[in-house]
Scaffold this motif. Structure first.
Motif, mmCIF file in Angstrom:
data_model
loop_
_atom_site.group_PDB
_atom_site.id
_atom_site.type_symbol
_atom_site.label_atom_id
_atom_site.label_comp_id
_atom_site.label_asym_id
_atom_site.label_seq_id
_atom_site.Cartn_x
_atom_site.Cartn_y
_atom_site.Cartn_z
ATOM 1 N N ARG A 42 -5.798 -5.862 -6.898
ATOM 2 C CA ARG A 42 -4.647 -5.355 -7.652
ATOM 3 C C ARG A 42 -3.474 -5.176 -6.699
ATOM 4 N NH1 ARG A 42 -6.425 -1.673 -10.892
ATOM 5 N NH2 ARG A 42 -8.604 -2.168 -10.465
ATOM 6 N N TRP A 43 -2.262 -5.213 -7.258
ATOM 7 C CA TRP A 43 -1.061 -5.047 -6.447
ATOM 8 C C TRP A 43 -0.754 -3.582 -6.199
ATOM 9 C CZ3 TRP A 43 -0.068 -9.229 -4.062
ATOM 10 C CH2 TRP A 43 -0.143 -10.480 -4.674
ATOM 11 N N GLY A 44 -1.039 -2.735 -7.170
ATOM 12 C CA GLY A 44 -0.735 -1.321 -7.008
ATOM 13 C C GLY A 44 -1.657 -0.485 -7.859
ATOM 14 N N SER A 45 -1.741 0.797 -7.540
ATOM 15 C CA SER A 45 -2.559 1.714 -8.327
ATOM 16 C C SER A 45 -1.957 3.104 -8.225
ATOM 17 C CB SER A 45 -4.013 1.725 -7.840
ATOM 18 O OG SER A 45 -4.080 2.188 -6.505
ATOM 19 N N CYS A 46 -2.317 3.943 -9.161
ATOM 20 C CA CYS A 46 -1.843 5.317 -9.121
ATOM 21 C C CYS A 46 -2.921 6.249 -9.649
ATOM 22 C CB CYS A 46 -0.552 5.492 -9.914
ATOM 23 S SG CYS A 46 -0.770 5.408 -11.701
ATOM 24 N N THR A 47 -2.841 7.504 -9.238
ATOM 25 C CA THR A 47 -3.704 8.560 -9.747
ATOM 26 C C THR A 47 -2.790 9.632 -10.331
ATOM 27 O OG1 THR A 47 -5.301 8.124 -7.981
ATOM 28 C CG2 THR A 47 -5.577 10.169 -9.205
ATOM 29 N N PRO A 48 -2.556 9.599 -11.645
ATOM 30 C CA PRO A 48 -1.601 10.535 -12.240
ATOM 31 C C PRO A 48 -1.914 12.005 -11.959
ATOM 32 C CG PRO A 48 -2.112 8.787 -13.784
ATOM 33 C CD PRO A 48 -3.052 8.623 -12.621
ATOM 34 N N ALA A 49 -3.198 12.369 -11.942
ATOM 35 C CA ALA A 49 -3.555 13.770 -11.714
ATOM 36 C C ALA A 49 -3.102 14.256 -10.343
ATOM 37 C CB ALA A 49 -5.068 13.945 -11.866
ATOM 38 N N GLU A 50 -3.077 13.347 -9.373
ATOM 39 C CA GLU A 50 -2.662 13.707 -8.019
ATOM 40 C C GLU A 50 -1.211 13.343 -7.739
ATOM 41 O OE1 GLU A 50 -5.289 11.723 -5.401
ATOM 42 O OE2 GLU A 50 -7.100 12.757 -6.108
ATOM 43 N N GLY A 51 -0.636 12.524 -8.594
ATOM 44 C CA GLY A 51 0.724 12.060 -8.355
ATOM 45 C C GLY A 51 0.829 11.087 -7.199
ATOM 46 N N SER A 52 -0.254 10.365 -6.931
ATOM 47 C CA SER A 52 -0.262 9.448 -5.793
ATOM 48 C C SER A 52 -0.125 7.997 -6.248
ATOM 49 C CB SER A 52 -1.549 9.610 -4.979
ATOM 50 O OG SER A 52 -2.684 9.285 -5.758
ATOM 51 N N ILE A 53 0.615 7.221 -5.479
ATOM 52 C CA ILE A 53 0.820 5.795 -5.734
ATOM 53 C C ILE A 53 0.460 5.039 -4.467
ATOM 54 C CG2 ILE A 53 2.574 3.995 -6.082
ATOM 55 C CD1 ILE A 53 4.016 5.899 -7.955
ATOM 56 N N ARG A 54 -0.280 3.941 -4.651
ATOM 57 C CA ARG A 54 -0.679 3.106 -3.524
ATOM 58 C C ARG A 54 -0.300 1.661 -3.823
ATOM 59 N NH1 ARG A 54 -3.809 6.735 -5.130
ATOM 60 N NH2 ARG A 54 -4.793 5.351 -6.654
ATOM 61 N N LEU A 55 0.288 0.999 -2.870
ATOM 62 C CA LEU A 55 0.655 -0.414 -3.000
ATOM 63 C C LEU A 55 -0.155 -1.248 -2.010
ATOM 64 C CD1 LEU A 55 2.951 0.608 -4.773
ATOM 65 C CD2 LEU A 55 4.492 -0.956 -3.570
ATOM 66 N N SER A 56 -0.622 -2.408 -2.484
ATOM 67 C CA SER A 56 -1.377 -3.293 -1.623
ATOM 68 C C SER A 56 -0.513 -3.827 -0.485
ATOM 69 C CB SER A 56 -1.929 -4.475 -2.435
ATOM 70 O OG SER A 56 -2.498 -5.443 -1.571
ATOM 71 N N HIS A 57 -1.094 -3.891 0.713
ATOM 72 C CA HIS A 57 -0.377 -4.432 1.866
ATOM 73 C C HIS A 57 -0.005 -5.895 1.657
ATOM 74 C CE1 HIS A 57 -4.358 -6.065 2.636
ATOM 75 N NE2 HIS A 57 -3.837 -6.846 3.561
ATOM 76 N N ARG A 58 -0.635 -6.568 0.690
ATOM 77 C CA ARG A 58 -0.314 -7.969 0.423
ATOM 78 C C ARG A 58 1.113 -8.142 -0.095
ATOM 79 N NH1 ARG A 58 -4.959 -11.319 0.024
ATOM 80 N NH2 ARG A 58 -6.925 -10.178 0.114
ATOM 81 N N LEU A 59 1.705 -7.060 -0.600
ATOM 82 C CA LEU A 59 3.089 -7.124 -1.067
ATOM 83 C C LEU A 59 4.088 -7.142 0.082
ATOM 84 C CD1 LEU A 59 2.817 -4.529 -3.963
ATOM 85 C CD2 LEU A 59 3.468 -6.923 -4.272
ATOM 86 N N GLN A 60 3.666 -6.699 1.253
ATOM 87 C CA GLN A 60 4.581 -6.636 2.383
ATOM 88 C C GLN A 60 5.090 -8.031 2.720
ATOM 89 O OE1 GLN A 60 2.016 -4.616 5.169
ATOM 90 N NE2 GLN A 60 3.013 -2.661 4.793
ATOM 91 N N GLY A 61 6.396 -8.148 2.828
ATOM 92 C CA GLY A 61 6.996 -9.449 3.077
ATOM 93 C C GLY A 61 7.423 -10.179 1.831
ATOM 94 N N MET A 62 7.049 -9.677 0.647
ATOM 95 C CA MET A 62 7.536 -10.279 -0.594
ATOM 96 C C MET A 62 8.954 -9.768 -0.868
ATOM 97 S SD MET A 62 4.303 -10.403 -3.219
ATOM 98 C CE MET A 62 2.735 -11.134 -2.721
ATOM 99 N N PRO A 63 9.708 -10.449 -1.738
ATOM 100 C CA PRO A 63 11.070 -10.013 -2.043
ATOM 101 C C PRO A 63 11.120 -8.558 -2.517
ATOM 102 C CG PRO A 63 10.692 -12.197 -2.927
ATOM 103 C CD PRO A 63 9.359 -11.708 -2.438
ATOM 104 N N GLU A 64 12.206 -7.887 -2.190
ATOM 105 C CA GLU A 64 12.329 -6.476 -2.529
ATOM 106 C C GLU A 64 12.261 -6.235 -4.035
ATOM 107 O OE1 GLU A 64 15.718 -4.720 -0.721
ATOM 108 O OE2 GLU A 64 14.931 -4.930 1.319
ATOM 109 N N TYR A 65 12.801 -7.157 -4.836
ATOM 110 C CA TYR A 65 12.774 -6.922 -6.276
ATOM 111 C C TYR A 65 11.350 -6.942 -6.816
ATOM 112 C CZ TYR A 65 12.171 -11.948 -7.278
ATOM 113 O OH TYR A 65 11.690 -13.229 -7.365
ATOM 114 N N VAL A 66 10.452 -7.678 -6.134
ATOM 115 C CA VAL A 66 9.050 -7.694 -6.538
ATOM 116 C C VAL A 66 8.389 -6.362 -6.192
ATOM 117 C CG1 VAL A 66 6.814 -8.817 -6.204
ATOM 118 C CG2 VAL A 66 8.903 -10.199 -6.290
ATOM 119 N N ILE A 67 8.635 -5.872 -4.988
ATOM 120 C CA ILE A 67 8.097 -4.570 -4.583
ATOM 121 C C ILE A 67 8.639 -3.474 -5.492
ATOM 122 C CG2 ILE A 67 8.018 -2.864 -2.722
ATOM 123 C CD1 ILE A 67 8.181 -5.230 -0.752
#
Length: 208
Positions: free
Chosen positions: A128-153
């Motif tokens: 997956r590209w990203g995930s979140c845990t609403p109960a904790e308010g945490s968001i995680r993005l896959s390192h595979r997105l690094q280097g992709m265009p900013e509008y994609v991130i």
């Protein structure tokens, strides 16, 4: 990237750029908008195979061969804008910058209602590209997105920010993303990556 014309990033020397501008370049460069800044296309009869681009103040200058067709021009402008954006995002975005970016996106597109407690890059998300845990308010993005265009991130960040407000992918969720003007372009970019390299599926929130 295709060999003809071969594409180069912003590493072209100022001397080469000046030569293109002063000798054989189109006397009437074409200006357009990329959605975030102005784009100026300059055609040069001296260019045979190369396409290059660089930032010039608040503009992006794209240098192309004079023989290039309108369709090729449009395609290469898109390619070079994406390449420049990818280079910039790779240089700029650490965890702190990512969290700051998420805050700005929430203010701009979600009325500031999505307020994550943490936003960070992770290396253990290969499906997956990203995930979140609403109960904790945490968001995680896959390192595979690094280097992709900013509008994609930005799109992936907004997707996960929206999940802090709406857990599923129903109509209410997609309405939250309607205000982001590059949603379809970002999804198309990610779909292309998936198709080409069998990388993670489009972003979907993980329920933990």
């Amino acid at each position: 990237m295709p060999a003809d014309p071969s594409a180069h990033g912003s590493g072209e020397t100022p001397l080469r750029r000046a030569a293109d501008a002063s000798r054989g370049a189109s006397p009437t460069p074409k200006a357009r908008s990329s959605g975030t800044s102005a784009v100026e296309v300059r055609r040069s009869s001296r260019r045979r195979r190369t396409v290059s681009a660089y930032r010039e103040g608040d503009r992006t200058v794209v240098l192309i061969p004079a023989r290039m067709s309108e369709a090729e021009e449009q395609r290469w402008v898109t390619v070079m804008l994406d390449k420049l954006a990818a280079q910039e995002s790779k240089r700029m975005l650490g965890d702190r910058e990512l969290a700051e970016r998420a805050g700005r996106l929430s203010e701009q597109f979600l009325g500031g209602r999505a307020r994550p407690a943490s936003v960070r890059w992770v290396t253990n998300q290969n499906t997956r590209w990203g995930s979140c845990t609403p109960a904790e308010g945490s968001i995680r993005l896959s390192h595979r997105l690094q280097g992709m265009p900013e509008y994609v991130i930005d799109y992936v960040l907004l997707h996960e920010l929206a999940h802090l407000l709406v857990p599923g992918h129903g109509p209410e969720f997609w309405r939250l993303l309607e205000s982001y003007p590059r949603t379809e372009r970002a999804r198309g970019y990610l779909e292309g990556v998936v198709a080409a390299d069998r990388l993670p599926h489009l972003p979907a929130a993980r329920r933990e």
